[in-house]
Design a protein around this motif. Structure first.
Motif: not given
Length: 133
Positions: A89-106
């Motif tokens: 669900n999403a509403a105006p004014g603030k982005p909805a975080t649908l998913g997230a991943v943390t990865l090695d940047a090197k």
């Protein structure tokens, strides 16, 4: 005089080794696309030796829909294949975080794809993150 030129080359080479990876992370593509009341975005946030990829949806009005977030890589140390998805669900004014991943940047190169479906319409976003060694 040749000594100064060699020194300058060494300094430039050292700076390139430092700045290229930092620049690659700092300029990672934040891809977005919109259709109708919804816009999608893949946001990359580097911090230290990791990078956070977030799948976001922005809405002009209250909406509900589904999403699929896929992150893939191949490299010297193996590969990454991450799938996230579901309803949102999403509403105006603030982005909805649908998913997230943390990865090695090197030295990693990651291809991220986000597909969002709302009101029978689909939009997609894609981003390539990394690439510096």
């Amino acid at each position: 005089m040749p000594r100064i030129v060699k020194h300058s080359r060494r300094v430039m080479a050292a700076l390139a080794l430092i700045l290229v990876p930092a620049g690659a992370l700092a300029t990672m593509a934040t891809a977005d696309q919109s259709v109708g009341p919804v816009r999608c975005e893949i946001r990359a946030t580097p911090e230290g030796g990791i990078v956070l990829l977030e799948a976001l949806a922005y809405a002009d009005r209250n909406v509900s829909g589904t999403y699929s977030f896929h992150v893939e890589s191949t490299g010297r140390t193996g590969g990454t294949n991450i799938e996230q998805g579901g309803a949102f669900n999403a509403a105006p004014g603030k982005p909805a975080t649908l998913g997230a991943v943390t990865l090695d940047a090197k030295g990693g190169v990651y291809d991220a794809k986000l597909e969002v479906a709302v009101d029978g319409k689909s939009i997609g976003c894609a981003a390539r993150v990394g690439g510096a060694t």
